[in-house]
Write a protein that holds these residues in place. Structure first.
Motif, PDB file in Angstrom:
ATOM      1  N   ALA A  21       0.530  -1.172   0.158  1.00  0.00           N
ATOM      2  CA  ALA A  21       0.258   0.149   0.119  1.00  0.00           C
ATOM      3  C   ALA A  21       0.904   1.332  -0.437  1.00  0.00           C
ATOM      4  N   LYS A  22       2.134   1.530   0.935  1.00  0.00           N
ATOM      5  CA  LYS A  22       2.561   2.578   0.874  1.00  0.00           C
ATOM      6  C   LYS A  22       3.471   2.898  -0.572  1.00  0.00           C
ATOM      7  N   LEU A  23       3.686   1.401  -0.945  1.00  0.00           N
ATOM      8  CA  LEU A  23       4.737   1.935  -2.264  1.00  0.00           C
ATOM      9  C   LEU A  23       3.834   2.025  -3.191  1.00  0.00           C
ATOM     10  N   ALA A  24       3.035   1.633  -3.005  1.00  0.00           N
ATOM     11  CA  ALA A  24       1.445   1.794  -4.610  1.00  0.00           C
ATOM     12  C   ALA A  24       1.286   3.469  -4.566  1.00  0.00           C
ATOM     13  N   GLN A  25       1.189   4.376  -2.782  1.00  0.00           N
ATOM     14  CA  GLN A  25       1.637   5.448  -2.536  1.00  0.00           C
ATOM     15  C   GLN A  25       2.632   6.062  -3.745  1.00  0.00           C
ATOM     16  N   LEU A  26       3.374   6.033  -2.750  1.00  0.00           N
ATOM     17  CA  LEU A  26       4.575   6.166  -3.383  1.00  0.00           C
ATOM     18  C   LEU A  26       5.058   6.611  -5.302  1.00  0.00           C
ATOM     19  N   PHE A  27       4.493   5.410  -5.474  1.00  0.00           N
ATOM     20  CA  PHE A  27       4.982   5.910  -7.356  1.00  0.00           C
ATOM     21  C   PHE A  27       3.192   5.987  -8.092  1.00  0.00           C
ATOM     22  N   SER A  28       2.348   6.055  -6.997  1.00  0.00           N
ATOM     23  CA  SER A  28       1.145   7.142  -7.642  1.00  0.00           C
ATOM     24  C   SER A  28       0.875   8.112  -8.661  1.00  0.00           C
TER      25      SER A  28
ATOM     26  N   LYS B  26       1.801  11.216  -7.406  1.00  0.00           N
ATOM     27  CA  LYS B  26       1.491  12.377  -6.401  1.00  0.00           C
ATOM     28  C   LYS B  26       2.689  12.500  -6.037  1.00  0.00           C
ATOM     29  N   VAL B  27       2.831  14.018  -5.812  1.00  0.00           N
ATOM     30  CA  VAL B  27       3.793  14.196  -5.077  1.00  0.00           C
ATOM     31  C   VAL B  27       3.978  13.940  -3.241  1.00  0.00           C
ATOM     32  N   ASN B  28       4.836  13.110  -2.994  1.00  0.00           N
ATOM     33  CA  ASN B  28       4.901  12.240  -1.842  1.00  0.00           C
ATOM     34  C   ASN B  28       6.376  13.502  -0.789  1.00  0.00           C
ATOM     35  N   THR B  29       6.375  13.891   0.666  1.00  0.00           N
ATOM     36  CA  THR B  29       6.797  14.355   1.161  1.00  0.00           C
ATOM     37  C   THR B  29       7.693  13.653   2.239  1.00  0.00           C
TER      38      THR B  29
END
Length: 215
Positions: free
Chosen positions: A36-43, A45-48
């Motif tokens: 889930a976290k990996l999908a968010q990082l490569f979505s 969108k800008v991740n801080t």
């Protein structure tokens, strides 16, 4: 003056030539991220990743992402740390300038990112199109119309067939009569007879040279 600070962002960008699966595996190992976290990082969108870190820490993260085959974005921190004296002189201006700082903070988004917020998008309703009369058939199928309309036969009442040898142009102009020539004044000479009368040969007179003297 305090040391400048930097913010670190990640948008899921992969460096040219890198394998997507290998990059994701390396990033997951660095952050110990689940699916889930990996999908968010490569979505996209800008991740801080980190905020307000020193230059050495920012360089460390940059090298780690580069080694993994990913591109990290490092910008100057929007809020820099200040010394106690600087905090004392700038506290009164912080609230007034906060909005200006937010308005002047620009960044470059990756390809495919949403540039407009939900409030900025136009709500265009879907258009309902009646497609009930449209049929999808195989490109190899023979298309048969429900109602075949044959074109009307042409009117040939004004057309007739002439007999063989008949002049197809009865309105042709009459031929001109043959030209009659009077040849009574003409005669045919025998072979070898000159066709032109002989003329007397005229010899030009000798020039007068009495006025010419030799010295």
């Amino acid at each position: 003056m305090a040391e400048p600070k930097y913010d670190i962002y990640f948008r899921g960008e992969v460096l040219p030539g890198a394998n997507d699966a290998e990059v994701k595996a390396a990033i997951a190992k660095i952050f110990k991220a689940n699916d889930a976290k990996l999908a968010q990082l490569f979505s996209g969108k800008v991740n801080t990743i980190k905020k307000a870190v020193d230059k050495a820490t920012a360089a460390k993260y940059q090298q780690a992402f580069k080694k993994a085959g990913a591109k990290v974005v490092i910008t100057a921190a929007k809020v820099q740390e200040s010394s106690p004296q600087e905090l004392k002189t700038t506290t009164s201006k912080t609230q007034d300038s906060a909005a200006q700082v937010a308005e002047k903070s620009w960044d470059v988004l990756p390809t495919g990112s949403d540039l407009l917020t939900s409030d900025e998008r136009r709500n265009i309703p879907d258009v309902e199109i009646d497609t009930s009369a449209i049929k999808m058939v195989s490109p190899f199928a023979e298309v048969v119309l429900d109602e075949r309309m044959d074109p009307p036969a042409p009117d040939t009442n004004h057309i007739s067939v002439a007999d063989a040898g008949e002049d197809m142009n009865p309105n042709r102009a009459a031929p001109l009569p043959d030209l009659e020539l009077d040849l009574s004044e003409f005669s045919v000479a025998e072979a070898g007879v000159p066709l032109a009368d002989k003329k007397e040969k005229i010899v030009p007179p000798a020039p007068d040279t009495n006025h010419i003297k030799l010295v």
